[in-house]
Design a protein around this motif. Sequence first.
Motif, short mmCIF file in Angstrom:
data_model
loop_
_atom_site.label_atom_id
_atom_site.label_comp_id
_atom_site.label_asym_id
_atom_site.label_seq_id
_atom_site.Cartn_x
_atom_site.Cartn_y
_atom_site.Cartn_z
N ARG A 1 87.33 20.80 80.37
CA ARG A 1 86.33 19.88 79.81
C ARG A 1 84.92 20.47 79.91
O ARG A 1 83.94 19.75 80.03
CB ARG A 1 86.41 18.52 80.50
N THR A 2 84.86 21.80 79.88
CA THR A 2 83.60 22.52 79.96
C THR A 2 83.35 23.24 78.66
O THR A 2 84.22 23.94 78.14
CB THR A 2 83.63 23.54 81.12
N VAL A 3 82.14 23.07 78.12
CA VAL A 3 81.77 23.75 76.88
C VAL A 3 80.42 24.43 77.09
O VAL A 3 79.48 23.83 77.62
CB VAL A 3 81.75 22.77 75.67
N GLN A 4 80.36 25.70 76.69
CA GLN A 4 79.15 26.50 76.82
C GLN A 4 78.61 26.80 75.44
O GLN A 4 79.34 27.28 74.56
CB GLN A 4 79.47 27.79 77.57
N ILE A 5 77.32 26.54 75.25
CA ILE A 5 76.70 26.60 73.92
C ILE A 5 75.58 27.62 73.92
O ILE A 5 74.67 27.55 74.76
CB ILE A 5 76.12 25.21 73.53
N GLY A 6 75.64 28.58 72.98
CA GLY A 6 74.55 29.54 72.82
C GLY A 6 74.81 30.89 73.46
O GLY A 6 73.91 31.74 73.49
N ILE A 7 76.01 31.13 73.95
CA ILE A 7 76.34 32.36 74.67
C ILE A 7 76.19 33.57 73.74
O ILE A 7 76.62 33.54 72.59
CB ILE A 7 77.77 32.31 75.22
N SER B 1 85.56 26.28 76.94
CA SER B 1 85.26 26.47 75.52
C SER B 1 83.90 27.15 75.40
O SER B 1 82.91 26.67 75.95
CB SER B 1 85.23 25.12 74.79
N ILE B 2 83.87 28.28 74.68
CA ILE B 2 82.63 29.03 74.50
C ILE B 2 82.23 28.97 73.04
O ILE B 2 82.99 29.38 72.16
CB ILE B 2 82.80 30.50 74.95
N LEU B 3 81.03 28.45 72.79
CA LEU B 3 80.46 28.46 71.45
C LEU B 3 79.34 29.50 71.42
O LEU B 3 78.24 29.26 71.94
CB LEU B 3 79.91 27.09 71.08
N PHE B 4 79.63 30.66 70.88
CA PHE B 4 78.63 31.71 70.82
C PHE B 4 77.47 31.27 69.92
O PHE B 4 77.63 30.43 69.03
CB PHE B 4 79.25 33.00 70.29
N ALA B 5 76.31 31.86 70.18
CA ALA B 5 75.12 31.47 69.43
C ALA B 5 75.33 31.61 67.92
O ALA B 5 74.89 30.76 67.14
CB ALA B 5 73.93 32.31 69.88
N GLU B 6 75.99 32.68 67.51
CA GLU B 6 76.22 32.88 66.08
C GLU B 6 77.03 31.73 65.50
O GLU B 6 76.75 31.25 64.38
CB GLU B 6 76.95 34.20 65.85
N ALA B 7 78.03 31.25 66.25
CA ALA B 7 78.83 30.12 65.78
C ALA B 7 77.99 28.85 65.68
O ALA B 7 78.15 28.05 64.76
CB ALA B 7 80.01 29.89 66.71
N VAL B 8 77.07 28.65 66.63
CA VAL B 8 76.19 27.49 66.59
C VAL B 8 75.33 27.52 65.32
O VAL B 8 75.16 26.51 64.63
CB VAL B 8 75.30 27.42 67.84
N HIS B 9 74.80 28.71 64.99
CA HIS B 9 74.01 28.84 63.77
C HIS B 9 74.84 28.51 62.53
O HIS B 9 74.36 27.88 61.59
CB HIS B 9 73.48 30.27 63.65
#
Length: 297
Positions: free
Chosen positions: A166-172, A190-198
């Motif tokens: 239940r952990t999500v990291q945003i902007g990696i 869950s890792i949301l890389f910065a490129e994916a956020v964009h």
Amino acid sequence: MTDTPTFAVRPSYLGIEKSDPGAAICVAGIPYDLGTSNRPGARFGPSAIRQASRMLVDGDHPIAGTAPADRDIADIGDFRIAHGDIQGTLAAIEAQARQLRHLVALGGDHTITLALLRALAPRTGPLALVHFDAHVDTWPESFGQRFGHGSPFFHAIEEGLIDPKRTVQIGIRSPMDNDVHNWTRSKGVSILFAEAVHQLGPQAVADRIRETVGDVPAYLSFDVDALDPAFAPGTGTPEIGGLFTWQAQAILRRLAGLPFRGMDVVEVSPPYDVSEITALAAATFAWEYLALLAPRD
């Protein structure tokens, strides 16, 4: 709107007058940066964030329609630390945070989050974690230092303070050893890389966060280096390609209703800022968090 000009507002967060630690929400500074691995200076973050927060007192929140400072909220000053003593400081932070009902912490480097989670998790059970950052912070150690700003979530997972699924990291987006990446993923983070956020946009990112967190008690940790250093240069470990301030703000505004139990904003390092814009960004994200907690009509 206050009758006092913003530059003359008292030097607490949002000019808050109350200092009672029994308040429903307490704001506290944690002026500590011994855990940094690059540029020091985050010990000056709490005072800079408070100073910058004066820009947020001249009206209600534009989306929530509320004034976060009107809640039962107190600025209780800065936590005591054990200067030069990492373990002693972690123990001191934990002991002080344990006494508070709901804490918004102004850092300070990211090492402090481990102590804050140690204080909170015994009350809630393993927490969901919403983590904005350029770095995963799941290294077993930081350049030979076991407890530093690159390792709080490694220890938090190992100690059962957070639920990695239940952990999500945003902007990696920082360089990362493959074994660190693989260990983090293997635990279910869950890792949301910065490129994916964009590419995804704020609403899709917020939906991912909601799906990951679910309905369990959650903690929000916002490292200001999640932002691109073009917009927040005053941080210890800047990484290019980060989030725009409006993106981070838009994501936060879409998280209303999640069961947050505490928050920190960390790694504001004023000596490396070209203006007070980094501190203003940090002050605003804490303000956005408080707006999430405010009841809506």
